[in-house]
Design an enzyme around this catalytic site. Structure first.
Site, mmCIF file in Angstrom:
data_model
loop_
_atom_site.group_PDB
_atom_site.id
_atom_site.type_symbol
_atom_site.label_atom_id
_atom_site.label_comp_id
_atom_site.label_asym_id
_atom_site.label_seq_id
_atom_site.Cartn_x
_atom_site.Cartn_y
_atom_site.Cartn_z
ATOM 1 N N HIS A 347 -3.495 1.437 3.673
ATOM 2 C CA HIS A 347 -2.910 1.420 2.330
ATOM 3 C C HIS A 347 -3.889 0.696 1.399
ATOM 4 O O HIS A 347 -3.785 -0.505 1.152
ATOM 5 C CB HIS A 347 -1.563 0.688 2.378
ATOM 6 N N ASP A 398 0.334 4.196 11.723
ATOM 7 C CA ASP A 398 -0.845 4.574 10.926
ATOM 8 C C ASP A 398 -0.432 5.426 9.731
ATOM 9 O O ASP A 398 -0.956 6.515 9.504
ATOM 10 C CB ASP A 398 -1.878 5.302 11.789
ATOM 11 N N GLU A 407 -1.401 -2.116 5.013
ATOM 12 C CA GLU A 407 -2.200 -2.699 3.929
ATOM 13 C C GLU A 407 -3.045 -3.863 4.431
ATOM 14 O O GLU A 407 -2.541 -4.781 5.084
ATOM 15 C CB GLU A 407 -1.301 -3.186 2.794
#
Length: 434
Positions: A347, A398, A407
Site C-alpha cells: 500500500h 498481499d 502499508e
C-alpha cells in the site's frame, strides 16, 4: 518522523559499531535527512511546526538508506491526501501547515521533537561536533517549549482535525516530556534533566502502560533508556525505572506469571490495531538494548517465578526478526526485496503507480484508482520497506487495499536498523560477544 528519527538514531547509538562503515554512513545520512527537517520546524520563534497527513515522503527516504526508513512526516490535509492515489510529483492537494504555540500547546509533539534532536546529536558527536551541538541546542529549545506550555494537540479542534483520526494522541503528552528529558540527559549528561526525571517520574506516569512501546506511547522505551544509569551503578535513585522496565520485559516472557503480550500461533508479537510489525521491530530493539545494559552488570530480570538474563532477551529478539524475514507460517519475508517470497502489492502510491519515466503524463487524484485496485504487482519495488504484516492468525493476503497489513511506515523500519546491526555483529546470540 520525529519518532522515526529517535528510533533510527537509538539503533545507531547502541549498535552502530556493528555496522559496516558504509552502512553506518547510510544510516547517519537518513538521520540527518530527518533532523535537517526537524531543525526547520523549530526555527520560528514561539511556534513549532507539526505534522498532519501521512504518505508523501515515502520514496525519498527509502532511497537514502536501503533498510532505513520508508514514510511518515508531512504537511497537508490528511483527508484530501488520503482521498487521492497519485504520485508525489503529481500532487496538487492543499499543503496546509499546522503549528503549536503557547496558545495551542502540543507537548507530545515538542517532547518527541526534543528526543528526535537529542538522540541524533550522539550519532554525529564525533564526526560532526558542530552539527551535534546544533541538534542538542534545538533539543533543549523544544523541550523547554514542551514543558513550559503543557497540553495535548488533540485537545485543539483545528490541530485535531489535522492529525486525527490518522495520528491522534491517545496516551497523553506526559510520556513525551519524560522521553525528551531522558534523551537530553543521555546526550548531554546535564544534571538538570536527571533531576527532572527523578522528580517528575511519578506525576508524569513513568509506570503507566508498560506493555506497549510506539510512536504514541513511549513508557517502555523510556524505562529501558533511563534504567541504564541505575544498572551501571551510577544513579541508584533511578531504581524505579529499572523495575518498570523489568515489568515490561516480563510481559514478553511466556514462562513468566505476568500478564502477557499476545503471540500469534507462529510466534509473532501481536497487538490489535494494524501495522503490527511496528511492535515487532520496536520491541526487538528494546530487548536487545536492555540485554546490552544488563550484560555489563550482574543484574537480571526477575519475573516472579522465573529470572531471565541477556541471552534470553537476545533470543526473543532473534525469533521476532527471523519471523519478519521469512521464518513464519506463510514462509514469506515481510521486507520487500528480501528472500524469494515477499509482498508484491504494498500500500504505497509511488511503488504502485507507473514511474514518471515510463508514464510522463500527469496522473490526477482519482486517475490512480485503477492502479490501486489492480491485482498486478507494484511496478516499482520499494526495496527494504517492511509492511504492517500478518494478522493474529499469521495470514497475509498481499492485498494493496488492506493498508493495516500492506502499508510500510518509517516507524516500522527505523527500529529494525539497529536490530539488524546487532545481529550482523552477533549472528549467534547464544554465544554473544560484548
Amino acid at each position: 518522523m520525529a519518532f522515526t528519527a529517535t528510533m533510527l538514531a537509538w539503533g545507531v547509538v547502541e549498535f552502530g559499531d556493528a555496522m559496516p562503515p558504509a552502512e553506518r554512513s547510510h544510516a547517519a545520512d537518513a538521520v540527518r535527512w530527518a533532523t535537517d527537517y526537524l531543525l526547520k520546524t523549530i526555527s520560528h520563534p514561539g511556534v513549532i511546526f507539526m505534522q498532519a497527513s501521512e504518505h508523501h515522503c515515502h520514496t525519498h527516504i527509502a532511497q537514502i538508506a536501503p533498510v532505513a526508513v520508508v514514510a511518515g512526516d508531512h504537511v497537508g490535509d490528511p483527508w484530501k491526501d488520503h482521498g487521492c492515489w497519485e504520485r508525489p510529483e503529481d500532487m496538487d492537494t492543499a499543503r496546509t501547515v499546522y503549528n503549536i504555540s503557547a496558545a495551542r500547546p502540543g507537548s507530545e509533539v515538542a517532547g518527541e521533537t526534543a528526543a528526535a534532536l537529542a538522540a541524533p546529536s550522539m550519532v554525529f558527536r564525533d564526526a560532526d561536533p558542530g552539527y551535534a551541538d546544533r541538534l542538542l541546542a534545538g533539543a533543549r529549545k523544544a523541550f523547554k517549549f514542551a514543558d513550559t506550555y503543557r497540553g495535548a494537540y488533540s485537545d485543539d479542534p483545528e490541530l485535531r482535525a489535522g492529525g486525527c483520526p490518522f495520528y491522534c494522541d491517545f496516551d497523553g503528552y506526559q510520556d513525551e516530556l519524560l522521553w525528551g528529558a531522558a534523551w537530553l540527559r543521555r546526550a548531554s549528561q546535564d544534571n538538570a534533566y536527571l533531576y527532572y526525571i527523578q522528580n517528575n517520574g511519578k506525576t508524569l506516569g513513568a509506570e503507566d502502560s508498560t506493555n506497549e512501546f510506539g510512536w504514541d506511547n513511549k513508557h517502555a522505551g523510556l524505562n529501558v533508556l533511563v534504567s541504564k544509569e541505575f544498572i551501571e551503578g551510577e544513579e541508584l535513585s533511578l531504581q524505579s525505572y529499572k523495575e518498570f522496565a523489568d515489568g515490561f520485559i516480563c510481559t514478553l516472557i511466556p514462562e513468566s506469571s505476568s500478564p502477557h503480550i499476545t503471540y500469534t500461533p507462529g510466534g509473532m508479537i501481536y497487538k490489535p490495531g494494524g501495522s503490527n510489525m511496528q511492535h515487532v521491530t520496536s520491541i526487538s530493539l528494546l530487548l536487545l538494548t536492555y540485554a546490552k545494559y544488563l550484560s555489563k552488570s550482574s543484574h537480571t530480570v526477575n519475573c516472579g517465578n522465573v529470572s531471565v538474563g541477556p541471552a534470553t532477551l537476545q533470543l526473543l529478539a532473534k525469533k521476532q526478526v527471523d519471523y519478519l524475514l521469512g521464518d513464519n507460517p506463510m514462509k514469506m519475508s515481510y521486507m520487500v526485496g528480501y528472500g524469494d517470497r515477499y509482498p508484491q502489492r504494498i500500500h504505497h502510491r509511488g511503488s504502485s503507480l507507473p514511474s514518471i519515466k515510463n508514464h510522463p503524463q500527469r496522473i490526477a487524484c482519482n486517475e490512480g484508482t485503477p492502479y490501486y485496485s489492480s491485482s498486478s504487482s507494484n511496478p516499482n519495488p520499494l526495496i527494504g520497506a517492511v509492511v504492517g504484516g500478518p494478522g493474529e492468525d499469521d495470514v497475509y493476503e498481499d492485498d494493496r487495499a488492506d493498508f493495516r497489513k500492506s502499508e510500510p511506515t518509517t516507524y516500522i523500519n527505523a527500529p529494525l536498523v539497529g536490530v539488524l546491526a546487532y545481529f550482523v555483529g552477533n549472528p549467534d546470540p547464544a554465544h554473544v560477544r560484548h
